[in-house]
Motif scaffolding. Structure first.
Motif, mmCIF file in Angstrom:
data_model
loop_
_atom_site.group_PDB
_atom_site.id
_atom_site.type_symbol
_atom_site.label_atom_id
_atom_site.label_comp_id
_atom_site.label_asym_id
_atom_site.label_seq_id
_atom_site.Cartn_x
_atom_site.Cartn_y
_atom_site.Cartn_z
ATOM 1 N N UNK A 83 0.836 -1.199 0.000
ATOM 2 C CA UNK A 83 0.000 0.000 0.000
ATOM 3 C C UNK A 83 0.872 1.251 0.000
ATOM 4 N N UNK A 84 0.265 2.356 -0.394
ATOM 5 C CA UNK A 84 0.943 3.655 -0.378
ATOM 6 C C UNK A 84 -0.098 4.711 -0.063
ATOM 7 N N UNK A 85 0.267 5.660 0.798
ATOM 8 C CA UNK A 85 -0.660 6.741 1.098
ATOM 9 C C UNK A 85 0.049 8.084 1.023
ATOM 10 N N UNK A 86 -0.708 9.113 0.661
ATOM 11 C CA UNK A 86 -0.151 10.454 0.523
ATOM 12 C C UNK A 86 -1.288 11.488 0.571
ATOM 13 N N UNK A 87 -0.928 12.717 0.752
ATOM 14 C CA UNK A 87 -1.895 13.800 0.692
ATOM 15 C C UNK A 87 -2.338 14.013 -0.756
ATOM 16 N N UNK A 88 -3.544 14.565 -0.947
ATOM 17 C CA UNK A 88 -4.016 14.889 -2.304
ATOM 18 C C UNK A 88 -3.400 16.221 -2.716
#
Lengths: 132, 132, 132, 132, 132, 132
Positions: free
Chosen positions: D127-132
């Motif tokens: 998985x990978x997460x980041x701000x929009x």
């Protein structure tokens, strides 16, 4: 933030010697479906969190100590109940120890954490997370 | 950080009186598969987040108010649409209220939070989390 | 041909006193996720195979006799091992007995059969089917 | 905190030209089951994170660029391996770009983030997460 | 009628050189989640269809010949496309051959059959069944 | 024997005007996760049961007539309750009609049958099968 997760399972017996647990005071058992997730801020030199085969082997090694065992007689639960929460904590702690001992090229980058989810039935799970 | 999660479901009818929703403006319905997760920094005296049977009963009690209902006529959604996001928020709020009313021995340790995931189909879900 | 299926689970301990089973000779346990399916050539007067609530209650009643038990000491497995195949057979037999005793309005139409699937882990299951 | 998630999948070929990957150095492939989750502190004017149909279309548009492709020859992976972690990062980046270009009424409220989970098999995901 | 089932998976590349298949004419790939089920009218001397560990090893051995391969260059698909149906057929045929070669104590009782289900994505699968 | 299966879902409202159904007499709804399986003794000229994209389109076309509808007012259920069994039968009948109208090159080989499974919740499903 990256994460990599792998899954495996164990089949154990246990009981909870505390009236709080009602029928679960009796000797019973569980199939625990276990997810191990490693979280890191960046990928390593091979563009992965870590080698996924090595991660599956690591989880298997941790679970092999529990598999086909009666946890009431297991050294890891001598001074504590083997509740699903405690099993998740135990697996996370053992996994973190093994991750910390990996050589630099094989380990996740510094600052990683682990999360272990232990699913005990189609309607219940527990989890524990900590730094590596 | 520990977490304990339980699952249940409800079957409801509703409609969304807002052209934004296209065909979902029509009266339709959903099976909502609901996960309730309670997160705590530590376990209580019985080495669990809380009694899992009590947690399943708590979730059932919250969901029973919605089950086999038309949410268009439900008091909880008088002033708001029953979007999946709003249903998750409603269940989390009601669960948090009930958790806060539990006696000390039965409640999670202070500082816990809840997360509710509402799965509306094999390809869509919404969630809401808040402090207890 | 119609079928109706419901799901539930039990948590049991057991061991297999036969060298054939390797590590499963040790006392261990399982979460058995159980599907009960009733198959009929036609629907009854209410346009269902049978009442789904009654079917869930029936499966629960059959499973309650096993839940949180050590099957090594269970009357149903006195003369046989509690292999997953045997557990599926036991649940199907007990379910068929209960289905056969239902009053005409509540029972499936004559000629029905049952299939029980017992999933012991994410990678293994056994099943048994028979006439009611 | 609210979240909305949708699911889709792609079928791709690739290989990893690095001895670190053992048998995965050979040309092989994967079905990637992909979850896209958007997280926001508040709902928009229509009481949703964003239109779920628009979100499914957005994920499909991002995945269509990968579907039925050999990622070894794909522009997005010219200078990097198409590991599951990198695929998750790519999908999250592309989704964030598209979310940032949505008109105010259709976009999530400011301050949202995305998380992409890519499941490559029944026992592994990244998985990978980041701000929009 | 008894059945025993085990699950595993492979990751392969392939393409379909036939305009009928549209975009799947391009080189792509799949994770195939594979269930192997053996059906018998009766259990063997150890009260199981067969040893579940041996059955998992048998499925792994059959799948190892496909894993991390480009099926366009695989001997098993020289004269046929590696459609999901053909992959299911191939795995069932190879599994049946191996089951038929097991010594009497280890094999299912005579008259057994196999069913192989190959799941190529969350929304599609193929299966093939035959006598052993 | 070969089979090919595809999955989709619909979201509907309905009620059962028969005291037999208890709380389900009230207007409620369901997400029906639907599997359509086509079974044939042999593959067609393209080595598949039928084109999987065409099969997904066929299922979508059948389900589109139900999606976001109140089945109490749907022509297909004018003279019958929309129990899960009846919904499975309806989908199977409509799918069989459409399969029978396909041109020879696109249809499954003669003698095929269909099975439709309709999952109404994590713990309940109904199915119907018939010849094409």
């Amino acid at each position: 933030m990256f994460a990599l997760g792998v899954s495996d399972h164990v089949m154990i017996a246990h009981s909870f010697a505390d009236p709080f647990f009602g029928p679960a005071q009796r000797l019973h058992g569980a199939t625990y479906a276990v997810d191990l997730e490693v979280r890191t801020a960046a990928l390593g030199p091979h563009e992965v969190v870590m080698d996924i085969g090595a991660m599956r082997d690591l989880l298997r090694a941790v679970l092999a100590e529990l598999d086909y065992r009666n946890l009431d007689e297991h050294a890891a639960f001598e001074d504590r109940l083997s509740t699903t929460e405690r099993v998740a904590e135990h697996v996370a702690n053992r996994a973190a120890e093994r991750l910390a001992r990996l050589p630099p090229g094989a380990a996740p980058v510094p600052g990683s954490s682990v999360r272990v989810v232990v699913r005990e039935s189609p309607v219940a799970y527990a989890s524990f997370e900590r730094a590596v």
